[in-house]
Design an enzyme around this catalytic site. Structure first.
Site, PDB file in Angstrom:
ATOM      1  N   ASP A 187       5.886   4.640   4.848  1.00  0.00           N
ATOM      2  CA  ASP A 187       6.960   3.945   5.564  1.00  0.00           C
ATOM      3  C   ASP A 187       6.925   2.486   4.586  1.00  0.00           C
ATOM      4  O   ASP A 187       7.516   1.595   5.238  1.00  0.00           O
ATOM      5  CB  ASP A 187       6.551   3.641   6.959  1.00  0.00           C
ATOM      6  N   HIS A 188       6.189   2.357   3.802  1.00  0.00           N
ATOM      7  CA  HIS A 188       6.461   1.172   2.979  1.00  0.00           C
ATOM      8  C   HIS A 188       6.931   1.402   1.613  1.00  0.00           C
ATOM      9  O   HIS A 188       7.279   0.387   0.867  1.00  0.00           O
ATOM     10  CB  HIS A 188       5.127   0.743   2.685  1.00  0.00           C
ATOM     11  N   HIS A 224       4.846  -4.677  10.853  1.00  0.00           N
ATOM     12  CA  HIS A 224       5.116  -3.829  12.146  1.00  0.00           C
ATOM     13  C   HIS A 224       5.427  -4.809  13.409  1.00  0.00           C
ATOM     14  O   HIS A 224       4.530  -5.847  13.288  1.00  0.00           O
ATOM     15  CB  HIS A 224       4.024  -2.716  12.436  1.00  0.00           C
ATOM     16  N   HIS A 266       1.356   3.867   1.746  1.00  0.00           N
ATOM     17  CA  HIS A 266       2.228   4.957   2.911  1.00  0.00           C
ATOM     18  C   HIS A 266       3.651   4.889   2.899  1.00  0.00           C
ATOM     19  O   HIS A 266       4.264   3.751   2.392  1.00  0.00           O
ATOM     20  CB  HIS A 266       1.716   4.033   4.246  1.00  0.00           C
ATOM     21  N   ASP A 316      -0.042  -3.645   6.339  1.00  0.00           N
ATOM     22  CA  ASP A 316      -0.628  -3.112   7.602  1.00  0.00           C
ATOM     23  C   ASP A 316      -2.109  -3.550   7.584  1.00  0.00           C
ATOM     24  O   ASP A 316      -2.864  -3.059   8.206  1.00  0.00           O
ATOM     25  CB  ASP A 316      -0.548  -1.683   7.532  1.00  0.00           C
ATOM     26  N   HIS A 359       0.889  -1.198   0.086  1.00  0.00           N
ATOM     27  CA  HIS A 359      -0.076  -0.109   0.086  1.00  0.00           C
ATOM     28  C   HIS A 359       0.834   1.381   0.035  1.00  0.00           C
ATOM     29  O   HIS A 359       2.133   1.222   0.084  1.00  0.00           O
ATOM     30  CB  HIS A 359      -1.080  -0.104   1.257  1.00  0.00           C
ATOM     31  N   HIS A 402      -7.528  -0.584   5.748  1.00  0.00           N
ATOM     32  CA  HIS A 402      -6.609   0.299   6.199  1.00  0.00           C
ATOM     33  C   HIS A 402      -6.074   1.458   5.071  1.00  0.00           C
ATOM     34  O   HIS A 402      -6.116   2.631   5.469  1.00  0.00           O
ATOM     35  CB  HIS A 402      -5.126  -0.399   6.519  1.00  0.00           C
TER      36      HIS A 402
HETATM   37 FE    FE Z   1       2.985   0.774   7.936  1.00  0.00          FE
HETATM   38 ZN    ZN Z   2       0.107   1.491   6.435  1.00  0.00          ZN
END
Ligand code: FE
Ligand code: ZN
Length: 267
Positions: free
Chosen positions: A61-62, A179, A59, A141, A57, A120
């Site tokens: 942090d990915h 995570h 975001h 996530d 996805h 999410h």
């Molecule tokens: Fe994340």
């Molecule tokens: Zn995420």
């Protein structure tokens, strides 16, 4: 291809992210590389060639490491393919994927089926492989050990549907989420289900693993069905205990999911 030819290894990033490296001999595919620096260090230390990136996805942090990894592979003259969800904007995405599409990673001798998991984010996907190996799932996530992702772009109904798809995968599926949230998730889970003995046992195991700095991931679908309240909203005990938080009747799994997701957001 035998089970032993593929290795899945975590690369730690930020405070609690895992970037998963799927490795066969000297070739690696990275899942959700949010940070290029830790990935390049890992590839060089282990003398690996990067052939593909799988994104669950949008975001940051990915996805934050994609651009730098694309440059790095160009310098090395490696051919790199970036796979991502069809309905999200992913930088440098070569192949856009939706439900039931297949990703064939020839150099790793592994095929993934795509599962759409809105909740999410609206376009979130997972990568699932089960041919000739113990089934493995990269679910970003959506499903965490003992918990699930926050609902940033989807409804509780969509998320419960997405989690139910994952709960229906083979019990021995190894669950690689992104995570290390397990300890905090289990504190919440115990608030809802203090008398779930499987949960109490897992909580003790996890505390021990974390005190030694070890990862609690991968989990399995079988374990998550025993301990994860978000996969257990059909259980009477959870439906009753959810009423502590909301005065609604929580008579359905859907009501209960909505209630405990909101409860967790404030926990
Ligand atoms: Fe994340
Ligand atoms: Zn995420």
């Amino acid at each position: 291809m035998s089970l032993t030819s593929i290795k899945v290894t975590p690369i730690k990033a930020f405070s609690d992210n895992y970037i998963w490296a799927i490795i066969n001999k000297n070739v690696a595919t990275l899942v959700d590389p949010g940070d290029a620096t830790v990935c390049i260090e890992f590839l060089e230390k282990n003398k690996l060639t990067l052939n593909a990136i799988l994104i669950t996805h949008h975001h940051s942090d990915h996805t934050g490491g994609i651009a730098e990894l694309v440059d790095y592979c160009q310098q090395k003259q490696w051919s790199l393919t970036v796979y991502g969800p069809a309905n999200e904007n992913i930088p440098h995405c070569d192949i856009k994927l939706k439900e039931n599409d297949t990703v064939v990673l020839e150099q790793l001798h592994i095929d993934f089926k795509i599962i759409d998991l809105p909740g999410h984010t609206a376009g979130h996907i997972a990568y699932f492989a089960n041919k000739q190996i113990t089934p493995i799932l990269f679910c970003g996530d959506t499903l965490f050990s003992g918990g699930c992702g926050r609902l940033f772009e989807g409804s509780p109904e969509q998320m419960l549907n997405s989690l139910t798809k994952l709960a229906n995968l083979p019990e021995n599926t190894l669950v690689y989420c992104t995570h290390e949230y397990t300890q905090a998730n289990l504190s919440f889970a115990l608030t809802i289900e203090p008398s779930n003995q499987a949960l109490v046992n897992y909580y003790n195991n996890v505390n021990e693993l974390r005190s030694k700095g070890h990862a609690t991931i991968p989990s399995t679908i079988q374990l998550e069905k025993q301990i994860n309240p978000f996969l257990r909203c059909h259980e009477q005990s959870i439906q009753t205990n959810a009423q502590q938080f909301a005065t609604n009747t929580n008579t359905t799994a859907q009501d209960t999911f909505t209630t405990i997701r909101r409860w967790k957001d404030q926990f």
